[in-house]
Design an enzyme around this catalytic site. Sequence first.
Site, mmCIF file in Angstrom:
data_model
loop_
_atom_site.group_PDB
_atom_site.id
_atom_site.type_symbol
_atom_site.label_atom_id
_atom_site.label_comp_id
_atom_site.label_asym_id
_atom_site.label_seq_id
_atom_site.Cartn_x
_atom_site.Cartn_y
_atom_site.Cartn_z
ATOM 1 N N LYS A 42 -23.207 42.439 -2.687
ATOM 2 C CA LYS A 42 -22.941 41.408 -3.693
ATOM 3 C C LYS A 42 -22.515 40.102 -3.029
ATOM 4 O O LYS A 42 -22.947 39.012 -3.417
ATOM 5 C CB LYS A 42 -21.859 41.882 -4.664
ATOM 6 C CG LYS A 42 -22.314 42.949 -5.658
ATOM 7 C CD LYS A 42 -21.173 43.341 -6.574
ATOM 8 C CE LYS A 42 -21.578 44.488 -7.493
ATOM 9 N NZ LYS A 42 -22.578 44.100 -8.492
ATOM 10 N N TYR A 87 -29.634 44.304 -1.815
ATOM 11 C CA TYR A 87 -28.985 44.603 -3.091
ATOM 12 C C TYR A 87 -29.798 45.717 -3.743
ATOM 13 O O TYR A 87 -30.404 46.534 -3.055
ATOM 14 C CB TYR A 87 -28.903 43.319 -3.919
ATOM 15 C CG TYR A 87 -27.965 43.375 -5.100
ATOM 16 C CD1 TYR A 87 -26.695 43.935 -4.989
ATOM 17 C CD2 TYR A 87 -28.343 42.868 -6.336
ATOM 18 C CE1 TYR A 87 -25.826 43.983 -6.071
ATOM 19 C CE2 TYR A 87 -27.481 42.899 -7.422
ATOM 20 C CZ TYR A 87 -26.226 43.469 -7.294
ATOM 21 O OH TYR A 87 -25.376 43.518 -8.376
#
Length: 571
Positions: free
Chosen positions: A185, A114
């Site tokens: 995500k 991420y």
Amino acid sequence: MLSRLKTTWSLRPCVSVCRWAHTKDKGKPLMLNPRTNKGMAFTLQERQILGIHGLLPPKVETQDIQAMRFQNNLKNMTDPLQKYIYLMGIQERNERLFYRVLMEDIEELMPIVYTPTVGLACTHYGHIFRRPKGLFISIRDKGHIRSILDNWPETDVAAVVVTDGERILGLGDLGVYGMGIPVGKLCLYTACAGIRPERCLPVAIDVGTNNKTLLKDPLYMGLYQERDNSQVYDDLIDEFMEAVVDKYGQGTLIQKYREKYCTFNDDIQGTAAVALAGLLAAQRAIGKPITEHRVLFLGAGEAALGIANLIVMAMMEKGMSQTEARNKIWLFDKHGLLVKGRQEETDTNQEAFLHDSPGSAQSFLDAVNTIKPTAIIGVSGAGRLFTHDVLKAMGTMNDRPIIFALSNPTTKAECTAEDAYTLTDGRCLFASGSPFGPVTLSDGRVITPGQGNNAYIFPGVALAVILSGVRHISDTVFLEAAKTLAEQLTDEELAEGRLYPPLSNIREVSLQMAVKVVEFVYAKGMAFSYPEPVDKESFVRDTVWDTDYDSFLPDTYEWPGVSYSPKTDEK
């Protein structure tokens, strides 16, 4: 990350899965599918029955040994992009092992899958490409989106994360390269909240790009055209939304559908909740309630407004009027303070935070010296605008100044953790959007900065929404999530300088948040999944996906008391 198209989810309830994983695949296809591949962890019986005996070395390994191999390889790598490529390679080959490795070292590896490394990976997406992940829909597919959705092999999708690639972190328009964001995500949906990976669908909608470099790059993977911002774009999004709802049920997509579908935007609402959680934690350290703070934002876009509105809700919950709460909040953009009557235009969403001019404030430092805020929050994406003078001023006017540099990636942060702490003599309460390491002060104190990562919020909220059948996610849900996150910070962690729990605890943080949000939505009559569970903690925890390998052996058993020996006639 997004412009007119927002990060979204299509959500439906989960079902539990038994330990026997039946599959029609046999032989090599079983090993090529990351959902079913176990590598050398296939047992001898499985290898023989499933037709893969001899296709693997003779050794039968445990997942522990497999994880050790990959963890050792990761430790030998120093380049974040190299680590990203290696991790994504594991995901492409063995899904459960990937999540095992990710979950066991989430504090080190979340910044790889991420922010901030995913941004670097997006800029190099066409150069590091190995195998496509997710669903790609282009503007040329208009009129045929449902048939494209039908090509996706999973039919029970619970979470759809979609981007049009126009705003990727602070990196701008990356077109179809933005696919790395939905993929990243959704990795956190599974790693942090235990949402089954096969129920997650990342989508990139390609309407072109205005990035001139990409349009000249022979390795770019999207449409070689400038971004289409015409009515065709809106029609395409409408069609996509209708196709998702028709195929998967109650869904979410863009903000204008917010009252019509079950939707939330993690970049706005998730960031707002994690920022508010940091302020709520800070008030414990300072001993000053949130109603007594003055907040000055650097940046006045959607992210700033999202945080500001949630702070207003928190202040109103403590008894302030909306007007009083809004008067506590100031916004500063590239044209200066948002004040009544200034020459530059403001949009309707900013009007609630327009104030009478307090005097000349040409620079952000002027604004700090004029407003005298107790907290400054940076969401401008413009880099190091919390200058040394700004940080020193905050330290002079506040015993414990609150300094949140939330812009991503790290290069876009408004200041570094080291500057924030050293220029305030270690007194500030600091949080950033991307991670900074511990800071050692001249007196030997070591302070651990907090990372205001929206990953603390969106996986837990998403799990709660899926389980409770919420059809409209109001901002009150994110207010509840922010309070829950702040409550999970221990006094010991607060004393270390943290404003958030360690990322190593994020799965437990997410599950606790899911439990609290489930309790909240049922209490407020917002849930539509019935019957209402009596024990909501068990209800949440019983659905959580884990990384243990399934058995692919047939579920065989005996019938007790039944003889299989044929009777013979007595002579």
